[in-house]
Design a protein around this motif. Sequence first.
Motif, short mmCIF file in Angstrom:
data_model
loop_
_atom_site.label_atom_id
_atom_site.label_comp_id
_atom_site.label_asym_id
_atom_site.label_seq_id
_atom_site.Cartn_x
_atom_site.Cartn_y
_atom_site.Cartn_z
N ARG A 109 113.18 -13.21 -7.65
CA ARG A 109 112.25 -14.22 -7.14
C ARG A 109 112.74 -15.63 -7.44
O ARG A 109 112.64 -16.54 -6.62
N ASP B 107 115.65 -16.36 -5.13
CA ASP B 107 115.19 -16.54 -3.75
C ASP B 107 114.55 -17.91 -3.54
O ASP B 107 114.61 -18.47 -2.43
N SER B 108 113.99 -18.49 -4.60
CA SER B 108 113.35 -19.80 -4.47
C SER B 108 114.36 -20.91 -4.19
O SER B 108 113.98 -22.03 -3.82
N HIS C 97 109.92 -21.98 -11.11
CA HIS C 97 109.78 -20.86 -10.18
C HIS C 97 109.95 -19.50 -10.85
O HIS C 97 110.02 -18.48 -10.16
#
Length: 454
Positions: free
Chosen positions: A233, A236-237, A343
């Motif tokens: 995650r 991916d940010s 994030h």
Amino acid sequence: MTVDPIAETVATLMPRAKTELAELVRFQSVADPAVAPRSECEAAANWVAGALRGEGFQDVALLDTPDGSQSVYGLLPGPEGAPTVLLYAHYDVQPTLDEAAWVSPPFELTERGGRWYGRGAADCKGGFIMHLLALRALKAGGGIPVSVKVIVEGSEEQGTGGLERYAEAHPELLRADAIVIGDTGNFRVGLPTVTATLRGMTMVRVRIDTLEGNLHSGQFGGAAPDALAALIRVLDSLRAADGSTVIDGLGAEASWDGLQYPVEDFRKDAKVLDGVGLLGSGTVADRLWARPAVTVIGIDCSPVAGATPSVPASARAQISLRVPPGHDASEATKLLFTHLEKHTPWNARVSLEQVGQGQPFRADVNSPAYTSMADAMRIAYPGEEMQSAGMGGSIPLCNTLAALYPEAEILLIGLSEPEAQIHAVNESVSPQELERLSVAEAHFLVNYARSKQA
């Protein structure tokens, strides 16, 4: 047709150049002790030092730099009152990646299809051979008209700043009127190109911890926080839906107004699979030379081979961020750190480590040295005019030299054209480009000496 004696001499020297490049490629000189023993870099450094001594260089020395690597220095005095030119290359190389994917052994120079294959053949052991060829051609024709300093770095690919810090501590050592960085490349084979800009870089490791140890995924999966999922995650940010780099607070809208890179040419050069889209928006040149670009270059977690049905407790990745001119690499690093922390999901524990950094660079392509190089390239590449392009890679030393010697003119040329596939498997060098660029460099040294006398 007029015969160029420098070009004739270089042509006769090419068999020797191939033999020497093969010897130099044979050293597995990756400046990372986790990948290759330090003795390989030491052996390569000694080979370079021996080559300089063989050409009559004085004060040849192995410089122990603060990052634990060695750079090789030598001085070849020229005529009284002549300008000084510093020639740069590096002997350290990138790891081989998937050695099984190499068609021929990576540390054995192999000729195939008109190219010479081997790790470092273009980036940048070939650059050192290019310098030797140019100097030898001039010596055979009556002498070298400038004083020459050579510096061959031992840790450029690691971005650990050893030579930069050594130069700052010994500011007179590399002082020169002009500096030729032999570590970039033509826009494509046969098109003489100087590099006008370099993106800087920062290298960061991010680690995510969520559990004291791995857990059975059947017993705990679904509620236990998965460190690898958290890391995915976070990574991916760093990209928008179109693949553009997204780092909170870091501008990514700049455009490139120079030489353009047609999409189909780029797809061919990059060997993009049919039907797979490119990342980002804007022109290819915008994306490569004017905007930041993030790449996840490695992930540590449980390997697929031997994987067990368990929830990962920890995961780690290494991130490379390329920073274009107009941005400060230190500030970009701070923004990247803040973005990664922000994030990270589920209040997972995140730790960040910077492992390398270099500032972006912009050359003054209107300086007199560039006129000398343009004239030289017309001779080496009949019918072609020198072009200026950007390069997405980084050479951290450039900014250090520009700061230490603001009056010096810095030129960037080299053998890393797209077909060379540097940093990838099956790296290669075009012997024709090696020959022509050696001719160009020799003529540049002549032209530059004349321009300083005028």
